[in-house]
Design a protein around this motif. Sequence first.
Motif, PDB file in Angstrom:
ATOM      1  N   PHE A  64       0.843  -1.211   0.000  1.00 25.40           N
ATOM      2  CA  PHE A  64       0.000   0.000   0.000  1.00 25.40           C
ATOM      3  C   PHE A  64       0.873   1.254   0.000  1.00 25.40           C
ATOM      4  O   PHE A  64       1.947   1.262   0.598  1.00 25.40           O
ATOM      5  N   ASP A  65       0.407   2.286  -0.682  1.00 25.29           N
ATOM      6  CA  ASP A  65       1.282   3.447  -0.753  1.00 25.29           C
ATOM      7  C   ASP A  65       1.226   4.309   0.512  1.00 25.29           C
ATOM      8  O   ASP A  65       0.264   4.274   1.271  1.00 25.29           O
ATOM      9  N   GLU A  66       2.292   5.086   0.707  1.00 22.92           N
ATOM     10  CA  GLU A  66       2.493   5.868   1.936  1.00 22.92           C
ATOM     11  C   GLU A  66       1.325   6.796   2.254  1.00 22.92           C
ATOM     12  O   GLU A  66       0.952   6.945   3.416  1.00 22.92           O
ATOM     13  N   THR A  67       0.758   7.453   1.236  1.00 26.24           N
ATOM     14  CA  THR A  67      -0.315   8.423   1.514  1.00 26.24           C
ATOM     15  C   THR A  67      -1.528   7.720   2.121  1.00 26.24           C
ATOM     16  O   THR A  67      -2.175   8.246   3.018  1.00 26.24           O
ATOM     17  N   LEU A  68      -1.811   6.503   1.679  1.00 25.71           N
ATOM     18  CA  LEU A  68      -2.918   5.750   2.265  1.00 25.71           C
ATOM     19  C   LEU A  68      -2.570   5.360   3.710  1.00 25.71           C
ATOM     20  O   LEU A  68      -3.361   5.556   4.639  1.00 25.71           O
ATOM     21  N   LEU A  69      -1.371   4.826   3.903  1.00 32.55           N
ATOM     22  CA  LEU A  69      -0.977   4.364   5.244  1.00 32.55           C
ATOM     23  C   LEU A  69      -1.023   5.494   6.267  1.00 32.55           C
ATOM     24  O   LEU A  69      -1.380   5.289   7.425  1.00 32.55           O
ATOM     25  N   LYS A  70      -0.672   6.714   5.822  1.00 32.19           N
ATOM     26  CA  LYS A  70      -0.693   7.883   6.733  1.00 32.19           C
ATOM     27  C   LYS A  70      -2.101   8.193   7.231  1.00 32.19           C
ATOM     28  O   LYS A  70      -2.278   8.803   8.276  1.00 32.19           O
ATOM     29  N   ARG A  71      -3.101   7.785   6.435  1.00 30.76           N
ATOM     30  CA  ARG A  71      -4.485   8.089   6.825  1.00 30.76           C
ATOM     31  C   ARG A  71      -5.071   7.046   7.789  1.00 30.76           C
ATOM     32  O   ARG A  71      -6.191   7.197   8.264  1.00 30.76           O
ATOM     33  N   ILE A  72      -4.300   5.986   8.050  1.00 32.14           N
ATOM     34  CA  ILE A  72      -4.786   4.961   8.987  1.00 32.14           C
ATOM     35  C   ILE A  72      -4.423   5.398  10.409  1.00 32.14           C
ATOM     36  O   ILE A  72      -3.356   5.083  10.920  1.00 32.14           O
ATOM     37  N   THR A  73      -5.303   6.180  11.003  1.00 34.89           N
ATOM     38  CA  THR A  73      -5.059   6.732  12.340  1.00 34.89           C
ATOM     39  C   THR A  73      -6.157   6.244  13.274  1.00 34.89           C
ATOM     40  O   THR A  73      -7.200   5.755  12.817  1.00 34.89           O
ATOM     41  N   THR A  74      -5.936   6.397  14.583  1.00 33.99           N
ATOM     42  CA  THR A  74      -6.929   5.943  15.550  1.00 33.99           C
ATOM     43  C   THR A  74      -8.292   6.572  15.258  1.00 33.99           C
ATOM     44  O   THR A  74      -8.391   7.784  15.093  1.00 33.99           O
ATOM     45  N   SER A  75      -9.284   5.700  15.156  1.00 37.05           N
ATOM     46  CA  SER A  75     -10.684   6.080  14.906  1.00 37.05           C
ATOM     47  C   SER A  75     -11.043   6.423  13.462  1.00 37.05           C
ATOM     48  O   SER A  75     -12.198   6.744  13.184  1.00 37.05           O
TER      49      SER A  75
END
Length: 486
Positions: A64-75
């Motif tokens: 998965f690309d970095e921009t997607l992973l950055k959006r995986i935050t608590t809640s």
Amino acid sequence: MRLFKEANMIQKRTKIRELLRMKPEGQSLTVMGWVRTFRNNQFIALNDGSTNTNLQVVAPLGVFDETLLKRITTSASLKIEGSLVPSSGKGQAMELVATSIEVLGDSDPEKYPLQPKKHSLEFLREIAHLRFRTNTFGSVFRVRHSLAFAIHQFFNERGFVYLHTPVITASDAEGAGEMFRVTTLPFDNPPRNEDGSVNFREDFFGRATNLTVSGQLEGELGATAFGEIYTFGPTFRAENSNTTRHLAEFWMIEPEMAFYDLEDNMNLAESFIKYIIGYAMEHNREDLEFLAQRLQEEEKALPQDKRSEWTLLEKLEFVLKNDFERITYTEAIDILLQSPAYKKKKFQYDVKWGIDMQSEHERYLVEKHFRKPVIVTNYPKEIKAFYMRQDDNGKTVAAMDILAPGIGEIVGGSQREERMDKLTARMREMHIPEEELYWYLDTRRFGTVPHAGFGLGFERMVQFVTGMGNIRDVIPFPRTPKSAEF
Ligand code: 4AD
Ligand code: MG
């Protein structure tokens, strides 16, 4: 296994509770939920509210690309497709290896008030609109749901009719004057009678009205036609009690039965309480185990002698397996007078026949003396409502209160006065207006029968089953003096 496809708005969603019961063999599944934690840019703990157990989702490195992973935050909310495989890691039997991750809704970690750590119950009360997303409140409210469901099932199995009694009424069922007024009259300049009092004939209903304190009086109308009815709805009390047991808005279950005497009433109440506890123990094992654990952790802060001797589940088990103690009010007072606590002047309030027992007295009886739920009967008539059946001694009435360990009064009930002359005499003594309650008195005029009923405080019951110490933590949005947020 049944999959409830109609509930899945966005294609075939599998609930985590169902998924965790599957055999992981590489099958492809879709889950949706909220992120609890995201570790090492790889491991997502996903929760969808169906259970406290999070699903471990693996986002394989490099996929998965970095921009997607950055959006995986608590809640943040996610839709994930992947294959369910046995987990090689510790802590879980299976994991979902993601093939696709879609962020349904972002959540700014700087602003989201819940951190992946322990928060105090007081803090969570201030953000009650988000507290369902914690393990504790997830468990509490799933148990609350189960108890509500079990209540309907219990009465339905026994042929009781669920009667909807009004929320807005013109009468004070308990005669205690703790009512919230309902009006559309202007506060600054209400219409007045000649003597200066407010003219409620001009009000919306053409009379003074209030929120109900109990559905009992209407319940008696139902019982004297259907035989057995129950109500289950919100009730309101404007009592200024800031305690861990009082709410201004609480839910009450009030069964009312024709052809029942006081003993039948006690038997029903005891079976009822055992039934709903049993239901939760069978259907909410995981939640109750979590809550038991939570309670033990919380009690570690207390000195040894203040901790419970039993775990939550042991307590519930004990209540299911043993008869409730049954004593009269007079016996209860004698026990208190003989108690070491009384002799050593440990009670704050005085004990003598005629008192309305304080919570310290009730707790002594259930927690120290009997160590189990106690049904106290035949209270002095002076401290009970007008509708209770008068005993032959002229002093007591056929009342029953059930007291539970850690809670105090959980049920209040009685056999009702079915004899017209006795009832109206008592109403006159207590200044209850007969003309206004003509409809209630009609039950005694036209085919009166012995009958009885009781009220169970739903939140106190949820407290008992979940072990939560404060009533504000077992109702989604508590209403208490000076507090009506959300
Ligand atoms: O004892 P209560 O006042 O009894 C009645 O209202 C009767 N009409 C019931 C009946 O015979 N049908 O209230 C019944 C129960 C209490 O035992 C307690 O569990 C709960 O309702 N209760 C409250 N729970 C939360 N907050 C409050 N302010 C409560 N007041 C009563
Ligand atoms: Mg009561």
